[in-house]
Design an enzyme around this catalytic site. Sequence first.
Site, short mmCIF file in Angstrom:
data_model
loop_
_atom_site.label_atom_id
_atom_site.label_comp_id
_atom_site.label_asym_id
_atom_site.label_seq_id
_atom_site.Cartn_x
_atom_site.Cartn_y
_atom_site.Cartn_z
N TYR A 147 0.77 -1.20 -0.09
CA TYR A 147 -0.03 0.14 0.11
C TYR A 147 0.87 1.62 0.09
O TYR A 147 0.74 2.24 -0.66
CB TYR A 147 -0.69 -0.05 1.32
N LYS A 197 3.37 -15.97 3.98
CA LYS A 197 3.48 -16.33 2.72
C LYS A 197 5.12 -16.69 2.52
O LYS A 197 5.60 -16.30 1.57
CB LYS A 197 2.89 -15.76 1.53
N ASP A 229 -3.00 -18.41 2.00
CA ASP A 229 -3.90 -19.15 1.15
C ASP A 229 -4.68 -20.32 1.88
O ASP A 229 -5.94 -20.41 1.98
CB ASP A 229 -3.33 -19.63 -0.17
N ASP A 253 -6.02 -7.01 4.14
CA ASP A 253 -7.27 -6.34 3.51
C ASP A 253 -8.38 -7.51 2.97
O ASP A 253 -9.45 -7.46 3.15
CB ASP A 253 -6.61 -5.52 2.15
N ASP A 257 -12.00 -8.87 4.63
CA ASP A 257 -13.40 -8.86 4.01
C ASP A 257 -13.80 -10.28 3.95
O ASP A 257 -14.97 -10.57 4.01
CB ASP A 257 -13.15 -8.58 2.30
C1 IPM Z 1 -10.15 -1.32 3.85
C2 IPM Z 1 -10.55 -0.74 2.58
C3 IPM Z 1 -9.46 0.16 2.20
C4 IPM Z 1 -8.16 -0.72 2.13
C5 IPM Z 1 -9.61 0.77 0.76
C6 IPM Z 1 -10.85 1.66 0.89
C7 IPM Z 1 -8.54 1.90 0.76
O1 IPM Z 1 -10.78 -1.78 1.65
O2 IPM Z 1 -10.09 -0.50 4.90
O3 IPM Z 1 -10.28 -2.65 4.15
O4 IPM Z 1 -7.84 -1.36 1.09
O5 IPM Z 1 -7.39 -0.68 3.01
MG MG Z 2 -10.69 -3.76 2.66
#
Ligand code: IPM
Ligand code: MG
Length: 369
Positions: A147, A197, A229, A253, A257
């Site tokens: 990032y 990894k 993974d 990240d 999710d």
């Molecule tokens: C998160 C989001 C952010 C990230 C985006 C919005 C830049 O997906 O906080 O997980 O990738 O960190």
């Molecule tokens: Mg995210």
Amino acid sequence: MPNHKIALLPGDGIGPEIAREAVKIFKLVEERNDDTSFTITEAPFGAGAYFECGHPFPEETKAVCDAADAIIKGPIGLSHEESQKIPVDMQPERGALLPMRARYQTFANFRPVSLPKALAHFSPLKPEVIGDGIDLVMVRELVGGLYFGAKEVGVNDAGLRYVRETLEYDEEQIRRVSHEAFKLAMRRKKVLHNIHKSNVLKSSVLWNEVLGEVAQDYPEVEVRHVLVDAAATALCLNPGQFDVMVMENMFGDILSDQGGGILGSLGLMPSSCKGPEKSYYEPSHGSAPDIAGQNIANPYSMIGSVAMMLEDSFGMTQESKNVWSAMQSVFADGFSTPDLSKPGAGVKMIKTDEFGDKVVAALAAMPRP
Ligand code: IPM
Ligand code: MG
């Protein structure tokens, strides 16, 4: 009497709607705790801020955040089509969110993936997989790795367009987030899953080496190493094996999710982002422009972020627990919003503000801390 200065950045899409419900909770907590007061200052942040002020993280907002003890922000961003109206570097993710993380060096991102039994029907996982509910925390490094590494875009000697993005960590960056993960593991089940990894990435080799050194300070914590993974599969097949998981930025990240996925919705994902001086708190989900303005988004992630702030920034551990239970009791009583309910689940459907009001009523009925 401590007065806590809070910067409130409602953000885009459903942000302002769910931020309003968070404010109700702060107000009630203030009433219930004689020795605490909050000064909440609202400021623009995100795509709306770009259109209003010409920048997604305006100077005035930076000043409000600099002066605050803690920051709470709603989700930001627009639909893909609307985003195209904003120059790439001014789009709210690149122009506001990452600069906020860099400005306050919020290196440790805590993302609880938690589903009490009363909410188990939200999850797409089978009841026998969920067992007594899901309860783990992902600790994501938030200001390093791909990032924030150097980026290069160009045309190479062969005349081909190319891109280079750098995944870089120094040992101190790994050490500080590792300490946070171990400290959390000490407060919980004393098991830490290290997600890496190292069979491919040198960054993971160093990560594991430094984490191993930090582990010496926490001899009671059992460390289990899992490839990222494999961790993705294990989260679906047997989430109960995890308690605290620690990982670098990009892995975090993606896996967080997936954490929202096994709960059934990212709407159930509040988070805290801890820096050396202050922390900011935010839902882990996006701004859901498709349902914005309809008063149907569930404020869980925003109110959960309030609960995390009360505990982590202001040491109000009991009141934080009360906010969590108040919120869960609303679901347990059979209420939910359209975005967080499944057809046929027999849910009594309410609006965003009604959900907030019910959390307020439940919290008001609890003994003061
Ligand atoms: C998160 C989001 C952010 C990230 C985006 C919005 C830049 O997906 O906080 O997980 O990738 O960190
Ligand atoms: Mg995210």
